[in-house]
Design a protein around this motif. Structure first.
Motif, PDB file in Angstrom:
ATOM      1  N   UNK A 171     -24.196 -52.017  51.321  1.00 50.64           N
ATOM      2  CA  UNK A 171     -23.705 -51.555  52.504  1.00 50.64           C
ATOM      3  C   UNK A 171     -24.151 -50.486  53.213  1.00 50.64           C
ATOM      4  N   UNK A 172     -24.715 -49.235  52.407  1.00 49.35           N
ATOM      5  CA  UNK A 172     -24.932 -48.102  52.797  1.00 49.35           C
ATOM      6  C   UNK A 172     -26.605 -47.464  52.713  1.00 49.35           C
ATOM      7  N   UNK A 173     -27.405 -48.560  52.092  1.00 46.95           N
ATOM      8  CA  UNK A 173     -28.661 -47.784  51.924  1.00 46.95           C
ATOM      9  C   UNK A 173     -29.349 -47.335  53.012  1.00 46.95           C
ATOM     10  N   UNK A 174     -29.078 -47.463  54.400  1.00 46.98           N
ATOM     11  CA  UNK A 174     -29.657 -46.986  55.520  1.00 46.98           C
ATOM     12  C   UNK A 174     -29.541 -45.424  55.476  1.00 46.98           C
ATOM     13  N   UNK A 175     -28.263 -45.019  54.846  1.00 46.83           N
ATOM     14  CA  UNK A 175     -28.095 -43.563  54.681  1.00 46.83           C
ATOM     15  C   UNK A 175     -28.653 -42.955  53.697  1.00 46.83           C
ATOM     16  N   UNK A 176     -29.453 -43.558  52.875  1.00 43.30           N
ATOM     17  CA  UNK A 176     -30.214 -43.244  51.782  1.00 43.30           C
ATOM     18  C   UNK A 176     -31.710 -43.046  52.017  1.00 43.30           C
ATOM     19  N   UNK A 177     -32.123 -44.390  52.094  1.00 39.59           N
ATOM     20  CA  UNK A 177     -33.533 -44.498  52.130  1.00 39.59           C
ATOM     21  C   UNK A 177     -34.247 -43.696  53.286  1.00 39.59           C
ATOM     22  N   UNK A 178     -35.380 -43.138  53.250  1.00 36.10           N
ATOM     23  CA  UNK A 178     -35.973 -42.595  54.547  1.00 36.10           C
ATOM     24  C   UNK A 178     -35.205 -41.481  55.180  1.00 36.10           C
ATOM     25  N   UNK A 179     -34.154 -40.979  54.569  1.00 39.03           N
ATOM     26  CA  UNK A 179     -33.701 -39.625  54.938  1.00 39.03           C
ATOM     27  C   UNK A 179     -33.984 -38.527  54.674  1.00 39.03           C
ATOM     28  N   UNK A 180     -33.762 -37.533  55.207  1.00 37.48           N
ATOM     29  CA  UNK A 180     -34.069 -36.250  54.882  1.00 37.48           C
ATOM     30  C   UNK A 180     -32.617 -35.346  54.622  1.00 37.48           C
ATOM     31  N   UNK A 181     -32.837 -34.022  54.234  1.00 34.80           N
ATOM     32  CA  UNK A 181     -31.763 -33.543  53.700  1.00 34.80           C
ATOM     33  C   UNK A 181     -30.856 -33.166  54.775  1.00 34.80           C
ATOM     34  N   UNK A 182     -29.508 -32.896  54.399  1.00 30.80           N
ATOM     35  CA  UNK A 182     -28.654 -32.324  55.266  1.00 30.80           C
ATOM     36  C   UNK A 182     -29.030 -31.108  56.125  1.00 30.80           C
ATOM     37  N   UNK A 183     -28.648 -31.074  57.493  1.00 33.03           N
ATOM     38  CA  UNK A 183     -29.096 -29.905  57.967  1.00 33.03           C
ATOM     39  C   UNK A 183     -27.969 -28.916  57.968  1.00 33.03           C
ATOM     40  N   UNK A 184     -26.774 -29.178  57.187  1.00 32.13           N
ATOM     41  CA  UNK A 184     -25.537 -28.236  57.238  1.00 32.13           C
ATOM     42  C   UNK A 184     -25.486 -27.516  55.847  1.00 32.13           C
ATOM     43  N   UNK A 185     -24.800 -26.424  55.912  1.00 30.78           N
ATOM     44  CA  UNK A 185     -24.891 -25.831  54.516  1.00 30.78           C
ATOM     45  C   UNK A 185     -23.408 -26.566  54.058  1.00 30.78           C
ATOM     46  N   UNK A 186     -22.608 -25.775  53.150  1.00 30.25           N
ATOM     47  CA  UNK A 186     -21.622 -26.469  52.519  1.00 30.25           C
ATOM     48  C   UNK A 186     -20.561 -27.030  53.604  1.00 30.25           C
ATOM     49  N   UNK A 187     -20.221 -28.536  53.542  1.00 28.36           N
ATOM     50  CA  UNK A 187     -19.200 -28.971  54.229  1.00 28.36           C
ATOM     51  C   UNK A 187     -17.825 -28.663  53.974  1.00 28.36           C
ATOM     52  N   UNK A 188     -16.993 -29.084  55.051  1.00 24.76           N
ATOM     53  CA  UNK A 188     -15.374 -28.487  54.664  1.00 24.76           C
ATOM     54  C   UNK A 188     -14.952 -29.535  54.106  1.00 24.76           C
ATOM     55  N   UNK A 189     -15.525 -30.999  54.035  1.00 23.45           N
ATOM     56  CA  UNK A 189     -14.982 -32.131  53.574  1.00 23.45           C
ATOM     57  C   UNK A 189     -15.567 -32.489  52.258  1.00 23.45           C
ATOM     58  N   UNK A 190     -14.626 -33.404  51.441  1.00 25.41           N
ATOM     59  CA  UNK A 190     -15.245 -34.022  50.304  1.00 25.41           C
ATOM     60  C   UNK A 190     -16.335 -34.983  50.436  1.00 25.41           C
ATOM     61  N   UNK A 191     -17.700 -34.451  50.744  1.00 26.18           N
ATOM     62  CA  UNK A 191     -18.643 -35.655  50.932  1.00 26.18           C
ATOM     63  C   UNK A 191     -19.965 -34.841  50.989  1.00 26.18           C
ATOM     64  N   UNK A 192     -20.884 -35.637  51.537  1.00 19.21           N
ATOM     65  CA  UNK A 192     -22.306 -35.306  51.853  1.00 19.21           C
ATOM     66  C   UNK A 192     -22.721 -35.635  53.329  1.00 19.21           C
ATOM     67  N   UNK A 193     -23.792 -35.331  53.524  1.00 18.70           N
ATOM     68  CA  UNK A 193     -24.411 -35.602  54.864  1.00 18.70           C
ATOM     69  C   UNK A 193     -26.236 -35.817  54.802  1.00 18.70           C
ATOM     70  N   UNK A 194     -26.740 -36.843  55.472  1.00 20.57           N
ATOM     71  CA  UNK A 194     -28.091 -36.998  55.336  1.00 20.57           C
ATOM     72  C   UNK A 194     -28.569 -37.522  56.816  1.00 20.57           C
ATOM     73  N   UNK A 195     -29.718 -37.253  56.835  1.00 17.54           N
ATOM     74  CA  UNK A 195     -30.287 -37.406  58.349  1.00 17.54           C
ATOM     75  C   UNK A 195     -31.417 -38.152  58.510  1.00 17.54           C
ATOM     76  N   UNK A 196     -31.276 -38.800  59.646  1.00 15.57           N
ATOM     77  CA  UNK A 196     -32.674 -39.817  59.707  1.00 15.57           C
ATOM     78  C   UNK A 196     -32.965 -39.650  61.348  1.00 15.57           C
ATOM     79  N   UNK A 197     -34.125 -39.020  61.643  1.00 13.55           N
ATOM     80  CA  UNK A 197     -34.238 -38.542  63.188  1.00 13.55           C
ATOM     81  C   UNK A 197     -33.080 -38.196  63.992  1.00 13.55           C
ATOM     82  N   UNK A 198     -32.645 -38.819  64.887  1.00 16.33           N
ATOM     83  CA  UNK A 198     -31.521 -38.413  65.706  1.00 16.33           C
ATOM     84  C   UNK A 198     -30.113 -39.168  65.230  1.00 16.33           C
ATOM     85  N   UNK A 199     -30.228 -39.597  63.943  1.00 16.45           N
ATOM     86  CA  UNK A 199     -28.855 -39.897  63.446  1.00 16.45           C
ATOM     87  C   UNK A 199     -28.395 -39.129  62.370  1.00 16.45           C
TER      88      UNK A 199
END
Ligand code: FHN
Length: 598
Positions: free
Chosen positions: A346-374
């Motif tokens: 369902x969600x591999x696009x949010x894992x493969x080829x991504x780079x680290x989150x640009x944020x510090x600690x998030x205020x919600x229970x979860x994470x962030x990844x980045x891929x270009x302008x997404x």
């Protein structure tokens, strides 16, 4: 978690070191950062691989030592202080008639794994490949008489996975390797370590010339005093001379010329500095090599959250499988990998080829990844009001959708008045492990760092959790009993700092939930509010995973607003301080006039 041998712990202290290939040229090969980036591009994009520890130790399949303590199955020789002649007998019993390379590789691929790292030779010295320079091999010394590496290399090529080898520098069997195990009758009087290095290189040449392209040479067992950085640099150069595109990990000896760091059984709080590549290796239960007595399997939720957490910090997850002596993956292994695969489908696009989150600690229970302008938000748990707030984002998303269904997600300016905060509504399609929201932007999203603070629960308690700590040093967050704890606390330099936000100045009593075996107890620690601190001595709780709660004598005084609470070790009586699952600050009944802060 904390591998029972200090040896592994010493690896933790070394893991983050090594070459930094993002600044200058490789000091050993002269490879430029651009060449390094090209060679390692597949690794950076892959994010998820399968580790396989398979050898004749799967015959006894016993991870306990002579005192009955659980260790690792592949350390049987050491755990049982076995003589070589007694251990060699397991080779004659190794007959994995159910081995199926196609099934193994398909299982990895279906789980979403992009590469396989398998033990060609572990510390026991037994060769799981066909070698002309050794008779102690799977082809010559077992009734099976077969080289599984040929099948796996062919299957990885056919199914499009990178095929990689683990190879131990330390060798408990080969006559020229020293130091010998202390219980051996032969203490190596006639051993010639230079001859051993020649043997080691001869086998590496076989691995790098007989099985096609090798993605990674995953060295290990480099910590004994006969090995050093000069030998590591020589081996790194040798491997690259045979296959220039092969990636070599830091355990070739943590010198100035290795390609990436290998934190073990733990996830660093942040990614490595200077964009250094790294990969967390981890077991599904507590042992690398199959052990029938190890049923401490991590849940699928923990494994999926680990994968997401690691990707959000820019790393790779190398998740281990210990096949049985019959060549099968255990039912628990298959269950976890199939569940991870369903999530990745369902969600591999949010894992493969991504780079680290640009944020510090998030205020919600979860994470962030980045891929270009997404940006991809992996939400583990939605708050009761059905929305999360993403702070620190100055650019308005052009579109937001639930990644697996395409359902439009409602994003609006947060009512908090913070111009860089956005309220994101829960979509209808929710995933039980983590729901992914994709945020699209017309240009690179601008992010500012927002310092999050621990705020009081309804009863006024301040709960200081591992994931909220800013960790300095080798201490890292790992999972035990399904919950995170800070472990690997091996130095007086290590520190854990929490930013807390108290509604008013006041005194707090301090409660610590911690674990520590008798052999490591007795160290002292302090928890400070910046001006005063409470101290305690770590007592025995029975084991690294047996947690208990103690209330410390004394109180902390917090000012109203934001302030810092710092945990540090005052003395380290043995190797490690303790494992810390939670620190809770309870408002004391008496409230003293406290300091105010901005
Ligand atoms: O001693 C080995 C252990 O058996 C296992 O292979 C792990 C995997 O990373 N490495 C060493 C411990 O750090």
């Amino acid at each position: 978690m904390f591998v029972q041998s200090l040896v592994a712990a010493s690896l933790m202290l070394l893991a983050p070191k090594g070459a930094v290939q993002t600044s200058g040229n490789n000091p050993i090969t002269g490879e430029s950062p651009a060449e390094f980036a090209k060679r390692t591009e597949w690794f950076r994009n892959a994010k998820f691989g399968m580790f396989i520890h398979w050898g004749i130790y799967s015959v006894p399949a016993d991870s306990t030592d002579l005192k009955g303590n659980k260790g690792a199955g592949e350390w049987y020789m050491t755990n049982k202080q076995a003589q070589i002649a007694d251990y060699e007998k397991f080779a004659g019993q190794f007959n994995p008639v159910n081995f199926d390379a196609r099934k193994w590789v398909s299982t990895a691929k279906s789980a979403g794994m992009k590469y396989i790292v398998i033990t060609s030779k572990h510390h026991d010295g037994f060769d799981m490949f066909d070698s002309a320079v050794s008779d102690y091999t799977v082809v010559k010394s077992t009734p099976w008489k077969h080289d599984p590496m040929k099948d796996l290399a062919a299957e990885c090529k056919r199914q499009g996975l990178k095929f990689c080898f683990y190879h131990s520098i330390m060798d408990w069997h080969q006559k020229d390797y020293v130091p010998k195990r202390s219980w051996y009758a032969d203490q190596g009087a006639n051993a010639d370590f230079e001859r051993y290095v020649t043997y080691l290189k001869a086998q590496l040449k076989e691995l790098l010339t007989q099985y096609g392209p090798i993605g990674i040479l995953w060295f290990d067992g480099q910590w004994e005093n006969t090995w050093n950085q000069a030998r590591g640099a020589d081996l790194y150069k040798y491997v690259r001379s045979l296959q220039p595109n092969t990636i070599v990990n830091n355990r070739v000896d943590d010198g100035n010329g290795d390609d990436y760091g290998t934190p073990e059984q733990e996830i660093p709080t942040k990614g490595f500095a200077d964009n250094r590549l790294w990969e967390t290796c981890m077991t599904l239960n507590d042992t690398w090599g199959y052990a029938k007595n190890d049923d401490n399997w991590k849940t699928s939720e923990i494994l999926i959250h680990n994968l997401i957490d690691i990707a959000s910090k820019g790393g790779n997850y190398l998740l281990n499988v210990g096949p049985t002596n019959l060549g099968e993956f255990t039912p628990e292994t298959m269950d976890r990998l199939q569940t991870m695969g369903a999530w990745m489908k369902k969600y591999s696009a949010s894992i493969y080829g991504t780079t680290a989150s640009p944020f510090g600690k998030l205020s919600f229970d979860g994470r962030c990844t980045r891929k270009g302008n997404k940006l991809f938000l992996q939400v583990f748990k939605w708050p009761e009001d059905g929305r999360i707030v993403l702070g620190g984002l100055k650019t308005e998303p052009s579109r937001a959708k639930e990644l697996s269904t395409g359902e439009t997600v409602v994003v609006s300016k947060s009512t908090s008045g913070d111009q860089a905060a956005w309220a994101i509504q829960k979509p209808n399609a929710i995933d039980p492990y983590a729901t992914v929201v994709e945020l699209d932007f017309r240009s690179a999203p601008e992010v500012v760092q927002v310092e999050t603070a621990v705020t009081p629960a309804a009863n006024g308690d301040l709960g200081l959790m591992p994931g909220d700590a800013d960790l300095v040093g080798g201490a890292g967050v790992e999972t035990r009993g399904g919950q995170p704890n800070i472990g690997f606390w091996m130095s007086l330099e290590d520190k854990a700092t929490w930013t807390v936000k108290a509604p008013a100045a006041g005194a707090y009593t301090v409660e610590v939930e911690y674990a520590c075996p008798a052999t490591e107890a007795g160290s002292e620690f302090a928890i400070s509010d910046g001006s005063e601190s409470v101290h305690a001595t770590v007592s025995d709780t029975g084991d690294w995973g047996n947690f208990k709660v103690d209330t410390l004598a004394g109180k902390l005084n917090l000012p109203s607003g934001k302030s810092k609470v710092v945990l540090s070790a005052v003395t380290l009586k043995h190797g490690a301080l303790m494992n810390i699952r939670r620190i809770t600050l309870h408002p004391a009944s008496t409230v003293r006039s406290g300091r105010s802060s901005s």
